[in-house]
Design a protein around this motif. Sequence first.
Motif, PDB file in Angstrom:
ATOM      1  N   ARG A   7       8.384   6.609  -7.874  1.00  0.00           N
ATOM      2  CA  ARG A   7       7.181   6.242  -7.372  1.00  0.00           C
ATOM      3  C   ARG A   7       5.936   6.853  -7.533  1.00  0.00           C
ATOM      4  O   ARG A   7       4.914   5.892  -8.023  1.00  0.00           O
ATOM      5  CB  ARG A   7       7.383   6.091  -5.576  1.00  0.00           C
ATOM      6  N   PHE A   8       5.734   7.998  -7.472  1.00  0.00           N
ATOM      7  CA  PHE A   8       4.657   8.999  -7.889  1.00  0.00           C
ATOM      8  C   PHE A   8       4.323   8.611  -9.397  1.00  0.00           C
ATOM      9  O   PHE A   8       2.944   8.374  -9.564  1.00  0.00           O
ATOM     10  CB  PHE A   8       5.039  10.362  -7.685  1.00  0.00           C
ATOM     11  N   ARG A   9       5.268   8.456 -10.272  1.00  0.00           N
ATOM     12  CA  ARG A   9       4.829   8.476 -11.645  1.00  0.00           C
ATOM     13  C   ARG A   9       4.466   7.054 -11.923  1.00  0.00           C
ATOM     14  O   ARG A   9       3.194   6.976 -12.585  1.00  0.00           O
ATOM     15  CB  ARG A   9       6.165   8.538 -12.646  1.00  0.00           C
ATOM     16  N   LEU A  10       4.960   5.995 -11.314  1.00  0.00           N
ATOM     17  CA  LEU A  10       4.598   4.424 -11.369  1.00  0.00           C
ATOM     18  C   LEU A  10       3.211   4.461 -10.923  1.00  0.00           C
ATOM     19  O   LEU A  10       2.342   3.835 -11.466  1.00  0.00           O
ATOM     20  CB  LEU A  10       5.341   3.557 -10.592  1.00  0.00           C
ATOM     21  N   ILE A  11       2.879   5.069  -9.669  1.00  0.00           N
ATOM     22  CA  ILE A  11       1.395   4.974  -9.184  1.00  0.00           C
ATOM     23  C   ILE A  11       0.645   5.634 -10.114  1.00  0.00           C
ATOM     24  O   ILE A  11      -0.612   5.114 -10.315  1.00  0.00           O
ATOM     25  CB  ILE A  11       1.527   5.662  -7.815  1.00  0.00           C
ATOM     26  N   LEU A  12       0.929   6.938 -10.488  1.00  0.00           N
ATOM     27  CA  LEU A  12       0.013   7.498 -11.735  1.00  0.00           C
ATOM     28  C   LEU A  12      -0.460   6.527 -12.760  1.00  0.00           C
ATOM     29  O   LEU A  12      -1.662   6.392 -13.065  1.00  0.00           O
ATOM     30  CB  LEU A  12       0.729   8.843 -11.915  1.00  0.00           C
ATOM     31  N   TRP A  13       0.505   6.144 -13.370  1.00  0.00           N
ATOM     32  CA  TRP A  13       0.225   5.125 -14.592  1.00  0.00           C
ATOM     33  C   TRP A  13      -0.504   3.832 -14.021  1.00  0.00           C
ATOM     34  O   TRP A  13      -1.400   3.537 -14.702  1.00  0.00           O
ATOM     35  CB  TRP A  13       1.628   4.496 -15.002  1.00  0.00           C
ATOM     36  N   TYR A  14      -0.400   3.357 -12.874  1.00  0.00           N
ATOM     37  CA  TYR A  14      -0.836   2.364 -12.246  1.00  0.00           C
ATOM     38  C   TYR A  14      -2.285   2.654 -12.128  1.00  0.00           C
ATOM     39  O   TYR A  14      -3.326   1.828 -12.685  1.00  0.00           O
ATOM     40  CB  TYR A  14      -0.303   1.878 -10.912  1.00  0.00           C
ATOM     41  N   VAL A  15      -2.608   3.653 -11.485  1.00  0.00           N
ATOM     42  CA  VAL A  15      -4.030   4.121 -11.394  1.00  0.00           C
ATOM     43  C   VAL A  15      -4.687   4.501 -12.591  1.00  0.00           C
ATOM     44  O   VAL A  15      -5.793   4.055 -12.915  1.00  0.00           O
ATOM     45  CB  VAL A  15      -4.017   5.442 -10.604  1.00  0.00           C
ATOM     46  N   LEU A  16      -3.865   5.087 -13.415  1.00  0.00           N
ATOM     47  CA  LEU A  16      -4.784   5.212 -14.721  1.00  0.00           C
ATOM     48  C   LEU A  16      -5.098   3.878 -15.428  1.00  0.00           C
ATOM     49  O   LEU A  16      -6.344   3.769 -16.120  1.00  0.00           O
ATOM     50  CB  LEU A  16      -3.486   6.019 -15.699  1.00  0.00           C
ATOM     51  N   ILE A  17      -4.009   3.230 -15.615  1.00  0.00           N
ATOM     52  CA  ILE A  17      -4.125   1.688 -16.344  1.00  0.00           C
ATOM     53  C   ILE A  17      -5.330   0.743 -15.717  1.00  0.00           C
ATOM     54  O   ILE A  17      -6.292   0.505 -16.060  1.00  0.00           O
ATOM     55  CB  ILE A  17      -2.872   1.030 -16.493  1.00  0.00           C
ATOM     56  N   LEU A 175     -20.376   1.518  -9.051  1.00  0.00           N
ATOM     57  CA  LEU A 175     -19.600   3.011  -8.782  1.00  0.00           C
ATOM     58  C   LEU A 175     -18.853   2.909  -7.506  1.00  0.00           C
ATOM     59  O   LEU A 175     -18.161   3.827  -7.405  1.00  0.00           O
ATOM     60  CB  LEU A 175     -21.122   3.979  -8.687  1.00  0.00           C
ATOM     61  N   ILE A 176     -19.499   2.218  -6.699  1.00  0.00           N
ATOM     62  CA  ILE A 176     -18.851   2.330  -5.291  1.00  0.00           C
ATOM     63  C   ILE A 176     -17.552   1.350  -5.257  1.00  0.00           C
ATOM     64  O   ILE A 176     -16.414   1.852  -4.810  1.00  0.00           O
ATOM     65  CB  ILE A 176     -19.612   1.848  -3.859  1.00  0.00           C
ATOM     66  N   ALA A 177     -17.664   0.222  -5.909  1.00  0.00           N
ATOM     67  CA  ALA A 177     -16.633  -0.790  -5.898  1.00  0.00           C
ATOM     68  C   ALA A 177     -15.427  -0.433  -6.723  1.00  0.00           C
ATOM     69  O   ALA A 177     -14.188  -0.478  -6.354  1.00  0.00           O
ATOM     70  CB  ALA A 177     -17.192  -2.215  -6.391  1.00  0.00           C
ATOM     71  N   GLY A 178     -15.679   0.427  -7.780  1.00  0.00           N
ATOM     72  CA  GLY A 178     -14.779   0.757  -8.866  1.00  0.00           C
ATOM     73  C   GLY A 178     -13.645   1.427  -7.969  1.00  0.00           C
ATOM     74  O   GLY A 178     -12.528   1.083  -7.822  1.00  0.00           O
ATOM     75  N   PRO A 179     -14.067   2.754  -7.607  1.00  0.00           N
ATOM     76  CA  PRO A 179     -13.026   3.648  -7.006  1.00  0.00           C
ATOM     77  C   PRO A 179     -12.373   3.003  -5.612  1.00  0.00           C
ATOM     78  O   PRO A 179     -11.327   3.242  -5.209  1.00  0.00           O
ATOM     79  CB  PRO A 179     -14.027   4.888  -6.409  1.00  0.00           C
ATOM     80  N   PHE A 180     -13.146   2.197  -4.838  1.00  0.00           N
ATOM     81  CA  PHE A 180     -12.646   1.648  -3.747  1.00  0.00           C
ATOM     82  C   PHE A 180     -11.755   0.627  -3.982  1.00  0.00           C
ATOM     83  O   PHE A 180     -10.696   0.766  -3.418  1.00  0.00           O
ATOM     84  CB  PHE A 180     -13.953   0.725  -2.996  1.00  0.00           C
ATOM     85  N   MET A 181     -11.897  -0.144  -5.223  1.00  0.00           N
ATOM     86  CA  MET A 181     -10.768  -1.118  -5.451  1.00  0.00           C
ATOM     87  C   MET A 181      -9.546  -0.392  -5.983  1.00  0.00           C
ATOM     88  O   MET A 181      -8.478  -0.606  -5.671  1.00  0.00           O
ATOM     89  CB  MET A 181     -11.244  -1.858  -6.534  1.00  0.00           C
ATOM     90  N   LEU A 182     -10.017   0.768  -6.710  1.00  0.00           N
ATOM     91  CA  LEU A 182      -8.842   1.767  -7.184  1.00  0.00           C
ATOM     92  C   LEU A 182      -8.005   2.162  -6.120  1.00  0.00           C
ATOM     93  O   LEU A 182      -6.716   2.140  -5.963  1.00  0.00           O
ATOM     94  CB  LEU A 182      -9.302   2.738  -8.031  1.00  0.00           C
ATOM     95  N   ILE A 183      -8.861   2.651  -5.018  1.00  0.00           N
ATOM     96  CA  ILE A 183      -7.947   3.265  -3.764  1.00  0.00           C
ATOM     97  C   ILE A 183      -6.993   2.211  -3.037  1.00  0.00           C
ATOM     98  O   ILE A 183      -6.110   2.461  -2.783  1.00  0.00           O
ATOM     99  CB  ILE A 183      -8.873   4.017  -2.954  1.00  0.00           C
ATOM    100  N   LEU A 184      -7.969   0.967  -2.844  1.00  0.00           N
ATOM    101  CA  LEU A 184      -7.147  -0.016  -2.148  1.00  0.00           C
ATOM    102  C   LEU A 184      -5.937  -0.460  -2.795  1.00  0.00           C
ATOM    103  O   LEU A 184      -4.827  -0.745  -2.370  1.00  0.00           O
ATOM    104  CB  LEU A 184      -8.388  -1.234  -1.952  1.00  0.00           C
ATOM    105  N   SER A 185      -6.143  -0.723  -4.127  1.00  0.00           N
ATOM    106  CA  SER A 185      -5.045  -1.380  -4.835  1.00  0.00           C
ATOM    107  C   SER A 185      -3.909  -0.287  -5.076  1.00  0.00           C
ATOM    108  O   SER A 185      -2.663  -0.544  -4.869  1.00  0.00           O
ATOM    109  CB  SER A 185      -5.382  -2.080  -6.151  1.00  0.00           C
ATOM    110  N   SER A 186      -4.131   1.058  -4.975  1.00  0.00           N
ATOM    111  CA  SER A 186      -3.024   2.035  -5.239  1.00  0.00           C
ATOM    112  C   SER A 186      -2.142   2.246  -4.068  1.00  0.00           C
ATOM    113  O   SER A 186      -1.315   2.376  -4.077  1.00  0.00           O
ATOM    114  CB  SER A 186      -3.805   3.354  -5.563  1.00  0.00           C
ATOM    115  N   LEU A 187      -2.991   1.967  -2.789  1.00  0.00           N
ATOM    116  CA  LEU A 187      -2.554   2.029  -1.500  1.00  0.00           C
ATOM    117  C   LEU A 187      -1.602   0.937  -1.546  1.00  0.00           C
ATOM    118  O   LEU A 187      -0.264   1.102  -1.128  1.00  0.00           O
ATOM    119  CB  LEU A 187      -3.505   1.913  -0.398  1.00  0.00           C
ATOM    120  N   GLY A 188      -1.805  -0.185  -1.725  1.00  0.00           N
ATOM    121  CA  GLY A 188      -0.998  -1.426  -1.697  1.00  0.00           C
ATOM    122  C   GLY A 188       0.173  -1.398  -2.603  1.00  0.00           C
ATOM    123  O   GLY A 188       1.245  -1.574  -2.376  1.00  0.00           O
ATOM    124  N   GLY A 189      -0.304  -0.755  -4.081  1.00  0.00           N
ATOM    125  CA  GLY A 189       0.906  -0.516  -4.819  1.00  0.00           C
ATOM    126  C   GLY A 189       1.979   0.591  -4.191  1.00  0.00           C
ATOM    127  O   GLY A 189       3.053   0.285  -4.375  1.00  0.00           O
TER     128      GLY A 189
END
Length: 473
Positions: A7-17, A175-189
């Motif tokens: 789970r952790f590794r997939l999330i890491l890859w997901y966030v990175l990509i 700059l705001i939307a990028g990390p926001f989207m990243l956090i939100l979709s990582s949380l979903g993922g």
Amino acid sequence: MKFKSIRFRLILWYVLILGIIILIADFFLYNSFKKSLIDSIDNTLYMLAEEVEHTILKVSANTWRREIKNVRDEFLTSRFFIQVLEIKKGKEIQRIIPSEVLAGSVYPESKKDILLTLRETPEYLDLANKSLSIHPIRVILFPVEKEHVITYIIQVGTPLTKTYQALEGLSIILLIAGPFMLILSSLGGFLILGRAINPVKSVVQAARQITTEDLAHRIDSKGREDEIGELIQTFNQMISRLQSSVERIKEFSSDVSHELKTPLTIIRGEVEVALRKEREKDQYKEALLSVHEEAKRLENIIDNLLFLSHIDFQETQFTFEKTPFYEVLINELQKIQQLGEKKNLKFIVKEIEALYINGDSQLLKRLITNLIDNAIKYTPPGGEIEISLHKHNHRALLEIRDTGIGIPKDLLPFIFDRFFRVDKSRVDENRGSGLGLSIVKRIAELHGAKIKVDSQPNRGTRVSVFFPLYTLP
Ligand code: ADP
């Protein structure tokens, strides 16, 4: 959360990509937005320059100078700057309508040559004028030809303040939307992955509960038909197989101890009886003969067990090669025949065809002796044993038929089981170990052969073994 978990590794890859994709998208968005803003400014500058050109070409010099000055004053209020340069004798440049702001936008010296060979296309440049604005001023350099010679260069400029402000606004949003989207979709993922991986955790938990003592435990796949369901089913099947082999091993070891115990009990009994009081010489001899008989039996059981384990675990390297099956059979017949004759049995060798099979001669010898041994053992004196080897449906068929005691129909399916004997109560010297046919079965399996047993109690038994014929590899 464990850092090594999927789970952790997939999330890491997901966030990175996802991060890289967002960065690339931001880059293209920012640049295309910037380009479209600059393009529209360039368009306006071009239109203004064209208007000035019209004026220059239409009216007399004095009139256009005045008109342009007026236009320039008009434009000054809306932050447009106009400057007109005249090219004298093809190289000297003179500002005939000057602009303080655009003073620096005269062609740089090096560009003079280019200017002389200038195409009709206008050029755009960004001019820095820190005193006026921190943002550059966009300027069009618009050549005007008279009789095919570039005579004027019209320069119209405007500060890019609004453009840069819009771009800054966009940068802040990105700059705001990028990390926001990243956090939100990582949380979903993270949540979705959790749902997908939770069943695996229950598999792990269930697997932990399974021990050799408790193999009855199964995991509930809850009707899942996905990969996890498949994993659970495979896991359950594996446990079932494990359970049945553990049960077989338990059964087998209890059988082994039982089978070894019987001769030992007999030996002990014989010795105890013999030692109870002084005996005649003959009685001692009898007791020793009985002990010897049982010791031989023990040796035979252990020998068979060792052989079976050799076959099962392939500890011995068998050599499967083109083997003249008929030769192996003839050799064994010569050895065994004497045994049968002792018991007053008639041996009939019906037919032996010169057939070759792919096999190991040592194993084949053992198969033949075990089968003929049984025929001898279970056929009363005066009986017949018929042996034949011939081709049947592209197979080498070895048939051993006897006129012995036969096997009851309902027990036929068990005769190949280890330690199975039809008559367990039998204690005479013909009492077998119940391992002979299991060895035959394993040897046949190794050769890809099939065994068929037909038997009728008190009439006799026919064992047929169908071997694949040797074919060139
Ligand atoms: P055993 O050492 O007892 O002969 P096998 O595995 O060779 O063990 O055979 C299993 C049982 O099948 C025997 O105990 C016997 O009851 C029966 N059996 C095997 N071959 C024959 C035969 N030719 N005639 C009658 N019964 C047989």
